[in-house]
Design an enzyme around this catalytic site. Structure first.
Site, PDB file in Angstrom:
ATOM      1  N   SER A 150       0.725  -1.248   0.007  1.00  0.00           N
ATOM      2  CA  SER A 150      -0.081   0.043  -0.053  1.00  0.00           C
ATOM      3  C   SER A 150       0.740   1.125   0.190  1.00  0.00           C
ATOM      4  O   SER A 150       1.959   1.212   0.457  1.00  0.00           O
ATOM      5  CB  SER A 150      -0.846  -0.111   1.276  1.00  0.00           C
ATOM      6  OG  SER A 150      -1.426   1.290   1.513  1.00  0.00           O
ATOM      7  N   TYR A 205      -2.529  -0.157  10.660  1.00  0.00           N
ATOM      8  CA  TYR A 205      -2.393  -0.653   9.341  1.00  0.00           C
ATOM      9  C   TYR A 205      -1.004  -0.188   8.516  1.00  0.00           C
ATOM     10  O   TYR A 205      -0.527  -0.850   7.810  1.00  0.00           O
ATOM     11  CB  TYR A 205      -3.621   0.121   8.476  1.00  0.00           C
ATOM     12  CG  TYR A 205      -3.674  -0.262   7.027  1.00  0.00           C
ATOM     13  CD1 TYR A 205      -4.047  -1.563   6.416  1.00  0.00           C
ATOM     14  CD2 TYR A 205      -3.454   0.767   5.985  1.00  0.00           C
ATOM     15  CE1 TYR A 205      -4.128  -1.482   5.270  1.00  0.00           C
ATOM     16  CE2 TYR A 205      -3.621   0.548   4.789  1.00  0.00           C
ATOM     17  CZ  TYR A 205      -3.813  -0.591   4.211  1.00  0.00           C
ATOM     18  OH  TYR A 205      -3.858  -0.794   2.928  1.00  0.00           O
TER      19      TYR A 205
END
Length: 700
Positions: A577, A590
């Site tokens: 990501s 995250y």
């Protein structure tokens, strides 16, 4: 003891009401599909059918006789109307005057295009003269195991007479071609009441003047042979009885999963090979039998069989009574090397001055006592079909050796089929392999938007794919969709939680047993969470780390084990990501887990390089379409973080990018394809950002 082989009778599927208004070509198609629907009647791609039809010549307007016959390379079970060649019968008959003798028979194939009716582009097969020169209007040529068992027996002529009387004749072995067509024509002239013929070591021809009658006759002759064998073999042990006992089913599959990656690595020198494992009752009966090694060494008989399986298999040294896979693995290299040397010696003994060059000398079929049969080929369908053909060969050996003595084709005859110049020309006409042909990929998070798009991109390039996901329902739906478009052969699924070590180990064992190993891992399983740090629970933190860091480690570790056994390189693609490089508010768990994932990829790139394993990362950003991550709370949380609503979030992400474009799953799939393909063969330890441009995520 083997059960009677005719316990299930052949079903006559002809529907007179359906066929009533069909044209003769349509009846031919109907008959062909019915015959090909039962593998006891003919094997995949084996045999052919024909009809002689009166039609108007498009040039002269006159009524002419046209031969409709299955074209080269087709399968009667799945053939469509465009699979038939059409040829003028008067021109086919005129070819007799051009024939210069058996030593020149191959040149007759070049004349067949000159006989084409109505500019039909479907190439005629080598068997065309056999159909043309039988005077009956309808002809079936099938490869039923029960008939080939007669044809491959030492006294096949006497057996044919014993079983069928004068109804079915017999012709000695002759390679398919023009000369055999003349033999068949002569047989029909000398035996006008005969309704068919058994071709030694080959198969069955039957004929009639009506399409339905021809179909009925073909079934009746095959059923007669099946019934005769059932009677003759009742109460007898097949193949000299059992020498070994099968391992339990789970142990058989576990053994295959250990053996297949090692074999795959040893036989993929010329191209990546794909494996198939079979442990059916018929296979186990054979591999466990006293006479297995003797019969296997004799080779197969029917040309269709050994073109798919090579003339003989490799018998793996394994004793199921004292199972020692490690010892078997230690001896595999020598066994495979010995097989190659034997095959090359066979080539040297039998080659002609104009023979095609030596082909891949590795075995196709591997027989493992107590375990089953492994086959390797250039793609999954071919590996599966090769296994099916060897089961046909097993059935033939069972029957022939039970009532007489099984005989394979003489070595020179087998070679002349295998290295036939006409077969070589057919191989040369095949399309070039796709860029991922023979590759096997494991895609975690495979039921999500990015995972399924990546799987489809790989399938489009010829790869086999195993989809892994924790969502069983979505997994099944994704697999059904992809299988419908790319075939069930190349798509497999496994329900897997990447944080469950046992599940990951099992999944990698599964892919080894299904395809023979793995070449590509796409680690894509995901989770997303959003919470201020003071509201981030330990459970939430641990869940992010377990899935996005530990999970990626576990799957990579097991893939590395397979890569090392195969010793043929590999590629790992992490779908990370933008947040692994650029921090975002209210997402510490995250972002940290994604950063860990990226650094893990760098570590793996270092360890993988010596064995040719490349590890790279794709960094998406804001891929909303089709992504399960963006469903539910995460979407609400991110929308709240950025002060917008659900509908405005995608526009916000698009507008904040440098290129002002939305990022789609297909975009990530394209990057994952690049990083797994040979296009990036010299790249490892790299990151590709697919985020439409985010300055904070520029790598530094």
């Amino acid at each position: 003891m083997s059960p009677p082989k005719s316990a299930q009778r052949l079903e006559n599927k002809w529907d007179a009401s359906r066929a009533k208004n069909m044209s003769e070509p349509e009846k031919l198609l109907y008959r062909s599909n019915l015959l090909g629907s039962d593998k006891r009647i003919t094997n995949y791609g084996g045999g052919n059918t024909s009809a002689k039809v009166l039609q108007k010549d498009p040039l002269t307007g006159e009524t002419v006789e046209v031969l409709w016959v299955k074209g080269s390379g087709g399968d009667v079970g799945s053939i469509a109307m465009d699979g038939f060649s059409t040829l003028y019968m008067d021109k086919l008959n005129a070819l007799r005057g051009l024939y210069r003798g058996v030593e020149y028979e191959d040149e007759m194939v070049a004349y067949l295009p000159h006989c084409t009716f109505n500019l039909n582009p479907r190439a005629a097969s080598i068997d065309t003269p056999l159909h043309a020169y039988v005077p009956a209007r309808h002809v079936d040529h099938m490869h039923p195991d029960a008939i080939i068992a007669i044809a491959a027996a030492r006294d096949s002529k006497a057996l044919t007479q014993q079983i069928f009387g004068d109804t079915i004749g017999w012709l000695p072995w002759k390679k398919p071609g023009y000369e055999l067509g003349l033999w068949l024509s002569d047989f029909c002239a000398r035996n006008p009441d005969a309704r068919g013929v058994v071709l030694e070591s080959h198969g069955l021809f039957t004929w009639a003047d009506d399409a339905r009658d021809c179909y009925d006759l073909t079934l009746d002759i095959i059923q007669t042979a099946m019934d005769w064998f059932a009677e003759q073999t009742a109460g007898k042990d097949a193949f000299g009885g059992a020498r070994h006992q099968s391992l339990p089913a789970d142990q058989r599959r576990a053994a295959a999963s250990r053996l297949m990656p090692a074999i795959r690595g040893m036989v993929s020198g010329q191209q990546h090979m794909v494996g198939h494992f079979t442990d059916s009752d018929a296979v186990l009966e054979f591999v466990n039998a006293n006479e297995m090694e003797r019969l296997a060494a004799l080779g197969t008989s029917c040309p269709d069989h050994f073109l798919r399986t090579k003339i003989r298999p490799l018998v793996v040294d394994f004793d199921p009574a004292k199972p020692d896979i490690d010892a078997t693995l230690a001896g595999l290299a020598d066994a495979i090397s010995d097989y190659r040397e034997d095959y090359m010696a066979y080539y040297e003994r039998c080659k002609h001055d104009d023979s095609p060059a030596l082909r891949d000398p590795n075995a196709v079929v591997y027989l493992v006592p107590g375990v089953g049969m492994i086959t390797f080929a250039k793609d999954k369908a071919t590996a599966r079909i090769s296994g099916e053909f060897y089961v046909n060969a097993i059935n033939v050996m069972r029957g022939a050796d039970a009532v007489s003595e099984y005989r394979g084709l003489p070595e020179q005859e087998a070679f002349d089929i295998e290295y036939w110049l006409l077969e070589e020309a057919k191989l040369q006409r095949m399309p070039a392999p796709k860029s991922m042909a023979g590759r096997v990929a494991l895609v975690t998070g495979g039921a999500g938007g990015i995972g399924s798009a990546t799987a489809e991109r790989y399938l489009r390039e010829g790869a086999c794919v195993m989809l892994a996901d924790i969502d069983e329902t979505a997994l099944a739906e994704t697999a059904e969709n992809l299988s419908a478009r790319y075939s069930a052969d190349v798509v497999r699924t496994v329900t897997m939680n990447v944080t469950d070590e046992a599940a990951v180990v099992s999944a990698c064992s599964n892919i080894a047993a299904e395809f023979g190993g793995v070449d590509i891992l796409v680690s894509n399983a995901g989770i997303a969470s959003s919470a201020p740090v003071e509201e981030t629970t330990l459970d939430l933190w641990n869940r992010n780390m377990a899935i996005l860091s530990t999970g990626y480690f576990l799957v990579s570790r097991e893939a590395f084990k397979l890569f090392r056994v195969q010793d043929m390189g590999g590629a790992i693609v992490f779908v990370a990501s933008k947040n692994g490089l650029a921090a975002s508010p209210n997402a510490s768990a995250y972002c940290t887990a994604k950063a860990s994932e990226i650094h893990l990829a760098r570590c793996l790139a270092l360890e993988g390089a010596p064995m040719g394993v490349r590890v790279n990362v794709v960094n998406p950003d804001a891929v909303l379409k089709g992504s399960k991550i963006w469903q539910g709370e995460w979407l609400d949380q991110r929308a709240g973080t950025y002060g917008t609503d659900k509908d405005g979030l995608e526009a916000m992400y698009r507008d904040r990018s440098l290129l002002k474009r939305s990022v789609l799953p297909d975009d990530i799939a394209e990057a994952a394809y690049f990083l797994a393909s040979d296009l990036s063969a010299k790249s490892t330890g790299n990151i590709i950002n697919v985020d439409a441009g985010n300055v904070q995520a520029f790598t530094r």
